[in-house]
Design an enzyme around this catalytic site. Structure first.
Site, mmCIF file in Angstrom:
data_model
loop_
_atom_site.group_PDB
_atom_site.id
_atom_site.type_symbol
_atom_site.label_atom_id
_atom_site.label_comp_id
_atom_site.label_asym_id
_atom_site.label_seq_id
_atom_site.Cartn_x
_atom_site.Cartn_y
_atom_site.Cartn_z
ATOM 1 N N THR A 9 48.830 21.134 10.563
ATOM 2 C CA THR A 9 47.774 22.150 10.465
ATOM 3 C C THR A 9 46.525 21.441 9.963
ATOM 4 O O THR A 9 46.506 20.959 8.823
ATOM 5 C CB THR A 9 48.169 23.265 9.465
ATOM 6 O OG1 THR A 9 49.384 23.850 9.896
ATOM 7 C CG2 THR A 9 47.087 24.335 9.401
ATOM 8 N N LYS A 41 46.152 29.421 14.589
ATOM 9 C CA LYS A 41 46.910 29.271 13.333
ATOM 10 C C LYS A 41 46.094 29.793 12.134
ATOM 11 O O LYS A 41 46.598 30.556 11.314
ATOM 12 C CB LYS A 41 47.254 27.789 13.142
ATOM 13 C CG LYS A 41 47.787 27.410 11.786
ATOM 14 C CD LYS A 41 49.239 27.679 11.631
ATOM 15 C CE LYS A 41 49.694 27.416 10.215
ATOM 16 N NZ LYS A 41 51.057 27.812 9.968
#
Ligand code: NAD
Length: 283
Positions: A87, A162
């Site tokens: 991420t 995300k």
């Protein structure tokens, strides 16, 4: 397939292990973590990726991914695919993808949802950004490590999905915790509150699946002394990414901004290392 896997921490180790169990040849490299069983440990990142059909990275942040990109892209075969599951910020994701494409390597940003439990069970959700070709080539491996993959668009769009998801998740968790605190003070029984809200318009994943109130709803970190689960520190990381992204494109995200401030205060005042649902205690 021949797979190079870099970053064998809490998430990367079980993901690499699932690929090896499925019969793929996996060369692994991490600065500190040992390779899980079935993964062949090599001496550095460039060795792990040399001759690989697909390279997977699972690293802490954007600056690490940029550093690793510099060492792996020149060592990768032309036409190979690099899937970055970390991420990271949208800007770094786009920068390394363009660096890869310039070198003849296909690139996909593919952050995940599902945490360490999902990584171990092979039930992650992948949200991906990059060319359709890169996505289709990576899909057989994503199907081993996860149960759902969505191709969200061009490079960076997996990261965008995300951080948008986690911005909603954080705000919803805070709202759910606040409601329990108010209900307590009004003398409303927590179980009654759950029974109503989980079947009414205030329902959400944070209420129905991951309830922050101890002893109510399905088992969750609230029933295990707020052991993560999904640590507040990782939520704070994602909220910072979402707010940096919002600033960079001039998007108005007041709830997301407040959620980021809230988790910042929470992590600094004893919440570090606890599940992100432990904000109910701070409230
Ligand atoms: P982690 O810290 O457990 O693992 C990261 C690993 O990368 C470490 O083992 C570290 O030694 C290694 N590393 C760092 N720099 C390196 C380098 N230059 N070369 C090789 N290895 C290097 O973190 P994690 O929990 O596995 O998370 C990895 C990524 O997944 C993060 O971006 C995180 O935000 C994301 N993520 C984590 C979760 C979760 O629940 N843990 C859930 C979803 C997404």
């Amino acid at each position: 397939m021949n797979i190079g896997f870099i970053g064998l921490g809490n998430m990367g180790a079980p993901m690499a292990s699932n690929l090896a169990k499925a019969g793929h040849a996996v060369n692994g490299f991490d600065l500190t973590a040992p390779c899980p069983e079935g993964v062949n440990q090599v001496a550095d990142a460039s060795v792990a990726v040399s001759g690989a059909d697909i390279v997977i990275t699972m690293l802490p942040d954007g600056s690490t991914v940029r550093t690793v990109a510099d060492s792996i892209i020149p060592a990768m075969s032309a036409g190979a695919v690099w899937v970055d599951c970390s991420t990271i910020d949208v800007e770094s994701a786009r920068a390394v993808a363009s660096q890869a494409v310039d070198a003849g390597v296909l690139a996909l940003d593919a952050p995940v949802s599902g945490g360490v439990v999902g990584a171990a069970a092979g039930s992650l959700t992948f949200m991906t950004g990059g060319s359709v070709d890169a996505y289709q080539r990576a899909l057989p491996l994503l199907d081993i490590m996860g149960q759902k993959s969505v191709h969200c668009g061009d490079s960076g769009h997996g990261q965008a999905a995300k951080i948008c998801n986690n911005m909603i998740l954080a705000s919803t968790m805070i709202a759910t915790c606040e409601a329990f605190v108010l209900a307590d003070k009004l003398g409303l029984d927590r179980q009654a509150m759950f029974d109503v809200v989980s079947t009414s318009s205030g329902y959400s994943w944070t209420m129905n699946v991951y309830c922050p109130a101890t002893g109510v709803g399905p088992e969750s970190p609230a029933d295990n002394n707020f052991k993560p689960g999904f640590a507040a520190d990782l939520m704070l990381k994602d909220l910072r990414l979402s707010q940096d992204a919002a600033t960079s494109v001039n998007a108005n995200t007041p709830m997301g901004q407040r959620a980021a401030e809230f988790y910042e205060e929470f992590v600094q005042s004893g919440g570090s290392g606890k599940d992100f649902s432990a904000v109910i205690e701070a409230l």
